[in-house]
Write an enzyme that holds these catalytic residues in place. Structure first.
Site, PDB file in Angstrom:
ATOM      1  N   GLY A  77      -6.663 -14.045 -28.516  1.00 53.06           N
ATOM      2  CA  GLY A  77      -7.040 -14.878 -27.380  1.00 53.06           C
ATOM      3  C   GLY A  77      -6.183 -16.123 -27.309  1.00 53.06           C
ATOM      4  CB  SER A  78      -6.680 -19.282 -25.505  1.00 55.10           C
ATOM      5  OG  SER A  78      -7.848 -19.853 -26.065  1.00 55.10           O
ATOM      6  CE  LYS A  89     -10.419 -26.126 -25.372  1.00 54.12           C
ATOM      7  NZ  LYS A  89     -10.833 -26.487 -23.991  1.00 54.12           N
ATOM      8  N   GLY A 134      -8.402 -20.031 -30.742  1.00 49.37           N
ATOM      9  CA  GLY A 134      -7.922 -19.598 -32.050  1.00 49.37           C
ATOM     10  C   GLY A 134      -7.980 -20.704 -33.095  1.00 49.37           C
ATOM     11  CD  GLU A 173      -1.447 -10.926 -33.802  1.00 41.34           C
ATOM     12  OE1 GLU A 173      -0.528 -11.359 -33.072  1.00 41.34           O
ATOM     13  OE2 GLU A 173      -1.271 -10.582 -34.980  1.00 41.34           O
ATOM     14  CB  CYS A 221      -0.158 -12.940 -25.307  1.00 41.33           C
ATOM     15  SG  CYS A 221       0.000 -11.346 -26.157  1.00 41.33           S
TER      16      CYS A 221
END
Length: 485
Positions: free
Chosen positions: A231-232, A234, A236, A253, A287
């Protein structure tokens, strides 16, 4: 009954059940707004039940002969082959994925399931020497136990399977939390396929919920030893911080801001094709997408003209139409945010060679150039159909610009000289980079992951063994140790 009606539940300890949370997640088709499903969220109690079920089931599953575990993945592959049309329709309905995107996602799911067949046999041990002639040192690769998986909305079926399948293959049990925008493709379908493929009750559990309901219970729970999050950056960072406080290993990731570099000796027609695909596949909600297209100034005009012409030919609309290139973004909020991002960039001095509009969740492509060096849009991940064309003078400036980002996930270099491309690629601070190709690639045996704010750790191939097993040292004294007291 459709998948959306059939699977709109939690899947815990082999049972499909309603959540006991205080609100419902309503699953909408992002293109036409149709309500697909309503799922009462899992509460903290269900999180505990899912992890405890996984803990109970893991011991027997981990002790199962790996050749027997492989049969599950063979059956899962047959199920996907038999239901390809239904699964593709679900991806289009819930994710807004075009026919191309759905086919691409299902192709990769198959590839990762095939790799899981081999991973089941790859947890190899070692025998190491000892300074004591009568002692033997054995190193065993054993399952970590229970793995928590948190998957995103953009490629939900693939990115759930990508962690779930290897974790299961290596003898672990799993609790999966899909993104709330894609609870069926990212969760229910995964549970359904593996349930029918013969995974025992409790070995795989799916909880549909949100941090607003459960806080950090999914990460803080004492049972899981590894958290795999996609995910993002932020979110993460938050996952990593909480997990570290509980001595849990994380595989992260995260986002990217990839550069596709076009050197002065590149095949421009081919580079244009690669750049357009790399930027606009799945509406740019990838991504690895090429946020920034860096072009040598000597070929900038020709490249830009061809790039703009190709972008203007992309069809925007119904993802169910096989001719559509760009479907909807995942929700109206994301569409509005992308529109605002373009407006701000233009207000700050950028030139819009193509200016896309927003209609509901449909966002037409934009192509911007003339950006100032400190433009905010240059430093962030753009999860939408916006391309930035940035000229450079020579390799050194290309490398500097490509690295001028907190991210380091993917990238590409286009050149007529392969070894020149490799030299440039080696100097780009990213986990993955491709010479004379696009930026969007994933192969089951090649380590996948990023540097800097793009993540920690690697997935795929042997990296999966590192991610989802731990090393256990067992020594055997065949003689007698002489103790000093």
């Amino acid at each position: 009954m459709s998948y959306f009606e059939e699977l709109a539940f939690q899947y815990i300890d082999g049972e499909w059940r309603s959540g006991t949370g205080s609100w419902d997640i309503v699953d909408f088709n992002p293109y036409n707004g149709e309500k697909l499903a309503s799922i009462t969220v899992a509460g903290v109690a269900e999180i505990d039940q899912a992890y405890r079920a996984a803990e109970r089931a893991q011991a027997a599953w981990g002790a199962t002969n790996p050749y027997t575990r492989r049969l599950v993945f063979e059956r899962a592959l047959r199920i996907i082959d038999d239901r390809e049309a239904e699964l593709a329709a679900a991806i289009t309905a819930e994710c807004g994925g075009t026919a191309l995107k759905a086919a691409f996602e299902l192709h990769l799911v198959r590839e990762f399931l095939r790799e899981a067949l081999h991973l089941a046999l790859r947890a190899e041990g070692r025998i190491l020497p000892s300074p004591d002639d009568t002692k033997e040192n054995r190193l065993y690769r054993v399952p970590v136990g229970v793995v928590g998986v948190i998957s995103p909305f953009n490629f939900p079926f693939l990115l759930s399977v990508k962690s779930v399948a290897p974790a299961l293959a290596l003898g672990n049990a799993v609790v999966l939390k899909p993104h709330q925008n894609t609870p069926i493709c990212g969760g229910g379908l995964v549970a359904k396929v593996f349930e029918e493929a013969g995974v025992p009750a409790g070995v795989l559990n799916v909880v549909v919920t949100d941090i607003a309901e459960i806080g950090d219970a999914l990460i803080e729970h004492p049972v899981p030893k590894v958290i795999s999050f996609t995910g993002s950056d932020k979110v993460g960072r938050h996952v990593a911080t909480v997990a570290a406080g509980h001595f849990k290993r994380t595989i992260l990731e995260l986002g990217g801001n990839s550069a596709l570099i076009v050197l002065d000796d590149a095949d421009l027609d081919y580079a244009v094709d690669a750049a357009v695909f790399s930027r606009f596949i799945h509406q740019g909600q990838v991504c690895m997408a090429a946020n920034r297209v860096l072009v040598d100034r000597s070929v900038e005009q020709e490249f830009t003209e061809k790039f703009v012409a190709k972008v203007q030919g992309l069809k925007v609309g119904d993802p169910g139409d096989p001719a559509t290139h760009i479907g909807p973004l995942i929700n109206a909020g994301q569409a509005e945010a992308i529109g605002a991002l373009v407006d701000q960039a233009v207000a700050d001095g950028a030139t819009a060679l193509v200016r896309g509009g927003t209609e509901g969740t449909l966002v037409s492509p934009s192509v911007l150039t003339g950006l100032k060096a400190d433009a905010a849009i240059l430093g962030q991940e753009i999860f939408g159909p916006v391309a930035l064309i940035i000229p450079f003078d020579g390799e050194e400036e290309a490398i500097r610009l490509a690295n001028a980002t907190p991210y380091g996930l993917s990238g590409a270099v286009h050149t007529g000289n392969v070894e020149r491309g490799v030299r440039v690629a080696k100097r780009i601070d990213s986990g993955m980079i491709h010479v004379n190709d696009g930026t969007v690639h994933d192969e089951p045996i090649v380590p996948f992951g990023g540097e800097k704010s793009s993540g920690v750790g690697r997935l795929n191939g042997d990296a999966m063994v590192d991610a989802f097993t731990t090393t256990k040292w067992i020594s055997i004294q065949h003689g007698r140790t002489r103790f000093p007291f």
